[in-house]
Each structure stands twice: as structure tokens, then as C-alpha cells.
Design a protein around this motif. Structure first.
Motif, PDB file in Angstrom:
ATOM      1  N   PHE A 103       1.049  -1.314   0.259  1.00  0.00           N
ATOM      2  CA  PHE A 103       0.339   0.172  -0.285  1.00  0.00           C
ATOM      3  C   PHE A 103       1.244   1.189   0.037  1.00  0.00           C
ATOM      4  O   PHE A 103       0.199   1.805  -0.554  1.00  0.00           O
ATOM      5  CB  PHE A 103      -0.704  -0.109   1.294  1.00  0.00           C
ATOM      6  CG  PHE A 103      -1.631   1.225   1.392  1.00  0.00           C
ATOM      7  CD1 PHE A 103      -3.142   1.398   0.358  1.00  0.00           C
ATOM      8  CD2 PHE A 103      -1.375   2.144   2.469  1.00  0.00           C
ATOM      9  CE1 PHE A 103      -3.746   2.382   0.555  1.00  0.00           C
ATOM     10  CE2 PHE A 103      -2.523   3.789   2.012  1.00  0.00           C
ATOM     11  CZ  PHE A 103      -3.216   3.285   1.571  1.00  0.00           C
ATOM     12  N   SER A 104       1.968   0.887   0.766  1.00  0.00           N
ATOM     13  CA  SER A 104       2.719   2.109   0.655  1.00  0.00           C
ATOM     14  C   SER A 104       3.696   2.846  -0.596  1.00  0.00           C
ATOM     15  O   SER A 104       3.202   4.104  -0.764  1.00  0.00           O
ATOM     16  CB  SER A 104       4.121   2.018   2.467  1.00  0.00           C
ATOM     17  OG  SER A 104       3.140   2.439   2.938  1.00  0.00           O
ATOM     18  N   LEU A 164       0.832   4.110  -2.709  1.00  0.00           N
ATOM     19  CA  LEU A 164       0.378   5.426  -2.693  1.00  0.00           C
ATOM     20  C   LEU A 164       1.361   6.033  -3.793  1.00  0.00           C
ATOM     21  O   LEU A 164       1.143   7.351  -3.790  1.00  0.00           O
ATOM     22  CB  LEU A 164       0.304   5.582  -1.255  1.00  0.00           C
ATOM     23  CG  LEU A 164      -0.743   7.135  -0.917  1.00  0.00           C
ATOM     24  CD1 LEU A 164      -2.002   7.334  -2.175  1.00  0.00           C
ATOM     25  CD2 LEU A 164      -0.537   7.173   0.219  1.00  0.00           C
ATOM     26  N   ASP A 199       1.479   6.730  -7.595  1.00  0.00           N
ATOM     27  CA  ASP A 199       0.357   7.104  -6.924  1.00  0.00           C
ATOM     28  C   ASP A 199       0.417   8.377  -7.006  1.00  0.00           C
ATOM     29  O   ASP A 199       0.287   9.260  -7.998  1.00  0.00           O
ATOM     30  CB  ASP A 199      -0.967   7.176  -6.218  1.00  0.00           C
ATOM     31  CG  ASP A 199      -1.699   5.281  -6.472  1.00  0.00           C
ATOM     32  OD1 ASP A 199      -0.954   4.930  -8.198  1.00  0.00           O
ATOM     33  OD2 ASP A 199      -1.848   4.415  -6.119  1.00  0.00           O
ATOM     34  N   LEU A 200       1.536   9.185  -5.916  1.00  0.00           N
ATOM     35  CA  LEU A 200       1.448  10.732  -5.862  1.00  0.00           C
ATOM     36  C   LEU A 200       2.406  11.249  -7.371  1.00  0.00           C
ATOM     37  O   LEU A 200       3.183  11.862  -7.521  1.00  0.00           O
ATOM     38  CB  LEU A 200       1.290  10.603  -4.714  1.00  0.00           C
ATOM     39  CG  LEU A 200       0.524  10.275  -3.942  1.00  0.00           C
ATOM     40  CD1 LEU A 200       1.078  10.585  -2.329  1.00  0.00           C
ATOM     41  CD2 LEU A 200      -0.402  11.440  -4.035  1.00  0.00           C
ATOM     42  N   SER A 205       2.410  10.347 -12.917  1.00  0.00           N
ATOM     43  CA  SER A 205       1.438   9.897 -12.924  1.00  0.00           C
ATOM     44  C   SER A 205      -0.018  10.206 -13.264  1.00  0.00           C
ATOM     45  O   SER A 205       0.188  11.488 -13.298  1.00  0.00           O
ATOM     46  CB  SER A 205       1.174   8.852 -11.579  1.00  0.00           C
ATOM     47  OG  SER A 205      -0.186   8.915 -11.110  1.00  0.00           O
ATOM     48  N   ILE A 265      -5.997   8.282  -7.753  1.00  0.00           N
ATOM     49  CA  ILE A 265      -4.828   8.366  -6.240  1.00  0.00           C
ATOM     50  C   ILE A 265      -5.555   6.930  -5.561  1.00  0.00           C
ATOM     51  O   ILE A 265      -6.307   7.151  -5.242  1.00  0.00           O
ATOM     52  CB  ILE A 265      -4.445   9.733  -5.596  1.00  0.00           C
ATOM     53  CG1 ILE A 265      -3.749  10.705  -6.000  1.00  0.00           C
ATOM     54  CG2 ILE A 265      -3.394   9.353  -4.955  1.00  0.00           C
ATOM     55  CD1 ILE A 265      -4.025  12.274  -5.940  1.00  0.00           C
ATOM     56  N   GLY A 266      -4.680   5.791  -5.585  1.00  0.00           N
ATOM     57  CA  GLY A 266      -5.017   4.677  -4.749  1.00  0.00           C
ATOM     58  C   GLY A 266      -5.320   3.313  -5.336  1.00  0.00           C
ATOM     59  O   GLY A 266      -5.201   2.470  -4.592  1.00  0.00           O
ATOM     60  N   ARG A 267      -5.249   3.977  -7.300  1.00  0.00           N
ATOM     61  CA  ARG A 267      -5.301   2.766  -7.821  1.00  0.00           C
ATOM     62  C   ARG A 267      -4.007   1.815  -7.733  1.00  0.00           C
ATOM     63  O   ARG A 267      -4.100   0.816  -7.304  1.00  0.00           O
ATOM     64  CB  ARG A 267      -5.353   3.206  -8.965  1.00  0.00           C
ATOM     65  CG  ARG A 267      -5.858   2.588 -10.139  1.00  0.00           C
ATOM     66  CD  ARG A 267      -5.993   2.754 -11.544  1.00  0.00           C
ATOM     67  NE  ARG A 267      -5.994   2.053 -13.058  1.00  0.00           N
ATOM     68  CZ  ARG A 267      -5.842   2.394 -13.779  1.00  0.00           C
ATOM     69  NH1 ARG A 267      -5.792   3.475 -14.591  1.00  0.00           N
ATOM     70  NH2 ARG A 267      -5.512   1.215 -14.826  1.00  0.00           N
ATOM     71  N   TYR A 268      -3.085   1.980  -7.807  1.00  0.00           N
ATOM     72  CA  TYR A 268      -1.713   1.178  -7.734  1.00  0.00           C
ATOM     73  C   TYR A 268      -2.241   0.773  -6.683  1.00  0.00           C
ATOM     74  O   TYR A 268      -1.093  -0.613  -5.934  1.00  0.00           O
ATOM     75  CB  TYR A 268      -0.930   1.996  -8.753  1.00  0.00           C
ATOM     76  CG  TYR A 268       0.492   1.521  -8.428  1.00  0.00           C
ATOM     77  CD1 TYR A 268       0.179  -0.079  -9.081  1.00  0.00           C
ATOM     78  CD2 TYR A 268       1.725   1.761  -8.066  1.00  0.00           C
ATOM     79  CE1 TYR A 268       1.358  -0.569  -9.526  1.00  0.00           C
ATOM     80  CE2 TYR A 268       2.613   1.091  -8.634  1.00  0.00           C
ATOM     81  CZ  TYR A 268       3.071  -0.221  -9.719  1.00  0.00           C
ATOM     82  OH  TYR A 268       3.763  -1.600  -9.312  1.00  0.00           O
ATOM     83  N   ALA A 269      -1.798   1.373  -5.076  1.00  0.00           N
ATOM     84  CA  ALA A 269      -1.537   1.093  -4.276  1.00  0.00           C
ATOM     85  C   ALA A 269      -2.614   0.183  -3.851  1.00  0.00           C
ATOM     86  O   ALA A 269      -2.690  -0.866  -2.937  1.00  0.00           O
ATOM     87  CB  ALA A 269      -2.355   2.339  -3.181  1.00  0.00           C
ATOM     88  N   CYS A 294      -1.660  -3.367  -2.615  1.00  0.00           N
ATOM     89  CA  CYS A 294      -1.473  -4.273  -1.408  1.00  0.00           C
ATOM     90  C   CYS A 294      -1.825  -5.477  -1.736  1.00  0.00           C
ATOM     91  O   CYS A 294      -1.817  -6.394   0.028  1.00  0.00           O
ATOM     92  CB  CYS A 294      -2.613  -3.085  -0.606  1.00  0.00           C
ATOM     93  SG  CYS A 294      -2.621  -3.571   0.801  1.00  0.00           S
TER      94      CYS A 294
END
Length: 205
Positions: A58-59, A62, A65-66, A70, A74-78, A82
Motif C-alpha cells: 500500500f505504501s 501510494l 500514485d502521487l 502519474s 490516486i489509490g489505484r496502484y496502492a 496492497c
């Protein structure tokens, strides 16, 4: 040990992010881009287990994503990393049990295919149709090829560093398990104790 894990994981993830964005992302290879972040997450998860793999995935996802350039939600790849970190951690070898060196490659192959499909599926849910235009089959095949080519140079190094930074995680668990087994055999199996102890249990000896 938690602090050491966080420091090592952070350094490896940041290094992988820099290399992926500044080097691998600019190679303009056909199909997918080699996923160095995925390899780092898989290597950490195979040593530290599902919980640490989930957090690392997740880290790192994220951060990706940022990080520019990119262009996705945001959060899609996290989310994808994960789930991959948790799944890879579930395949961690049991304490004291040796596995073939091919196991990490098999895990990487599965993670490369599943992560590509999952990333495209999440993208379709949020309106990103890039995978449809490029071709999902080509993306999956290229991701599998690139990640398998990089895996022998990345995953073993990550796993070695993870074991060295936290050697007690495997040693303590292994020792505890062996000690429990020895105590069980001593109490349940008379052949597991010494000759003098057996004589005391047999009447007339």
C-alpha cells in the motif's frame, strides 16, 4: 525490529520508485513497463509475511500514485500492490522449512499477471480505457516477460536484506517451534527420552 523494517522498506521502495520513474519509465518498451515496485513488495512479503507485505504494498503503491508523471486515479496502484503484497506474504515459507529457489519466480509470475489484470479492471471501473486501446493480452504478456527478467536480480537481494535486518523473526519462530516439538515428543513418546528415564518407567528395571 519494526523500526528496522520500516527503514529498510522505505529505502528499498524509494530506490525502486526512482529507478522505475527515471530509468525504466523512459525506455519506451513495447507493452507494459517493468514493475520494479512490485518486485520489491514481493521480496519483502516473502520474508516478513502478509501483514508487512500488505503495508509495504500500500505504501509503495501510494507513493507511485502521487509521483509524477502519474496520470491515473490516486489509490489505484496502492490497492493493487496492497493485495499483491498480502497474497505474496501468504506464500511465505514456514519457519525452518526450505523452499526451492524457483518459488519466488513463480510468485513473481503470478503477481505480474494478476496485478496487470487487476490494474486494468480497476481502471475500467473509474473510466480509464487505456488498457483496452493497448490490448490487455499484450500488456499481460509484456509485464510477465519484463518482471521475470528483472526478478533474479531484484527479489533475491531484497529477501537477503530483509532477513539480515530482522534475523530474529525467523530464528525465534523456528526455535520456538522446534522446542515445542521436542517437548511434545518427550511427553508423548517414550523413545524420545534417554535410557535412564525409560528404566524408571518400566517396573522391575
Amino acid at each position: 525490529m519494526v523500526i528496522k523494517r520500516v527503514v529498510l522498506g522505505g529505502v528499498l521502495v524509494l530506490l525502486a520508485l526512482v529507478v522505475q520513474v527515471s530509468v525504466l519509465g523512459r525506455l519506451q518498451l513495447p507493452g507494459a513497463t517493468p514493475d520494479l515496485m512490485l518486485l520489491v513488495v514481493v521480496g519483502l512479503a516473502l520474508v516478513w509475511g502478509p501483514s508487512a507485505g500488505c503495508v509495504a504494498g500500500f505504501s509503495s503503491g501510494l507513493l507511485a500514485d502521487l509521483a509524477p508523471p502519474s496520470d491515473h486515479a490516486i489509490g489505484r496502484y496502492a490497492l493493487v500492490l496492497c493485495l499483491m503484497g498480502y497474497a505474496a506474504g501468504m506464500l511465505r515459507a514456514e519457519p525452518g522449512r526450505q523452499r526451492s529457489v524457483l518459488v519466488p519466480l513463480v510468485v513473481v509470475a503470478g503477481a505480474a499477471v494478476v496485478s496487470t489484470v487487476l490494474y486494468a479492471a480497476v481502471g475500467a471501473l473509474v473510466g480509464d480505457t487505456a488498457a483496452r486501446h493497448v490490448g490487455l493480452t499484450g500488456l499481460v504478456f509484456s509485464a510477465l516477460l519484463y518482471d521475470l527478467l528483472l526478478a533474479p536480480f531484484v527479489v533475491p537481494v531484497v529477501m537477503l536484506l530483509a532477513r539480515r535486518i530482522d534475523p530474529g523473526s525467523l530464528g525465534e519462530m523456528s526455535g520456538s517451534g522446534l522446542g515445542t516439538l521436542a517437548r511434545y515428543r518427550t511427553t508423548r513418546d517414550p523413545s524420545a527420552v534417554g535410557p535412564s528415564a525409560r528404566k524408571k518407567r518400566v517396573p522391575g528395571l
